[in-house]
Design a protein around this motif. Structure first.
Motif: not given
Length: 124
Positions: A46, A107-108, A110-111
């Motif tokens: 992130q 991680g890609e 979600t933020d």
């Protein structure tokens, strides 16, 4: 509850983390360790992007593996066991890479920390 879980992840207290989440033992190389690896990889992705996160994750695993190798060599020289090449050592490294990979993917997708943690927990 979420902040307590995040605190335990950050302290590396796998035993308390595993207990609080109701995950099965073992504590070392078990679900708590898996969660920490996936969570750290998700946050690194992130914050820095996947390639940076993968580079940091690989460096971390190499450092751990190097430390295990060095300790194993010291033990071997002193007449002790060589656990560096043991099946359990290889399993632990493979498990760490697998959990890191899960974290990169999450991680890609979600933020923020909370969403990453919830998604990781849903995979366990």
């Amino acid at each position: 509850m979420m902040s307590g879980i995040l605190d335990l992840i950050h302290t590396g207290d796998d035993a308390r983390l595993t207990d609080q989440l109701g995950l099965p033992a073992p504590y070392n190389e078990g679900p708590g360790d898996a969660l920490r690896h996936a969570y750290a990889a998700a946050l690194a992705t992130q914050r820095g992007g996947r390639s940076v996160a993968e580079g940091l994750g690989d460096l971390n695993e190499l450092a751990e593996k190097g430390g295990r190798w060095l300790n194993s060599e010291k033990a071997r020289i002193r007449g002790g066991n060589d656990d560096y090449n043991s099946e359990s050592s290889r399993y632990a490294t493979d498990m760490d890479y697998k959990n890191n990979h899960l974290g990169y993917e999450i991680g890609e997708l979600t933020d923020n920390q909370k969403d990453a943690l919830l998604m990781i927990l849903s995979q366990m």
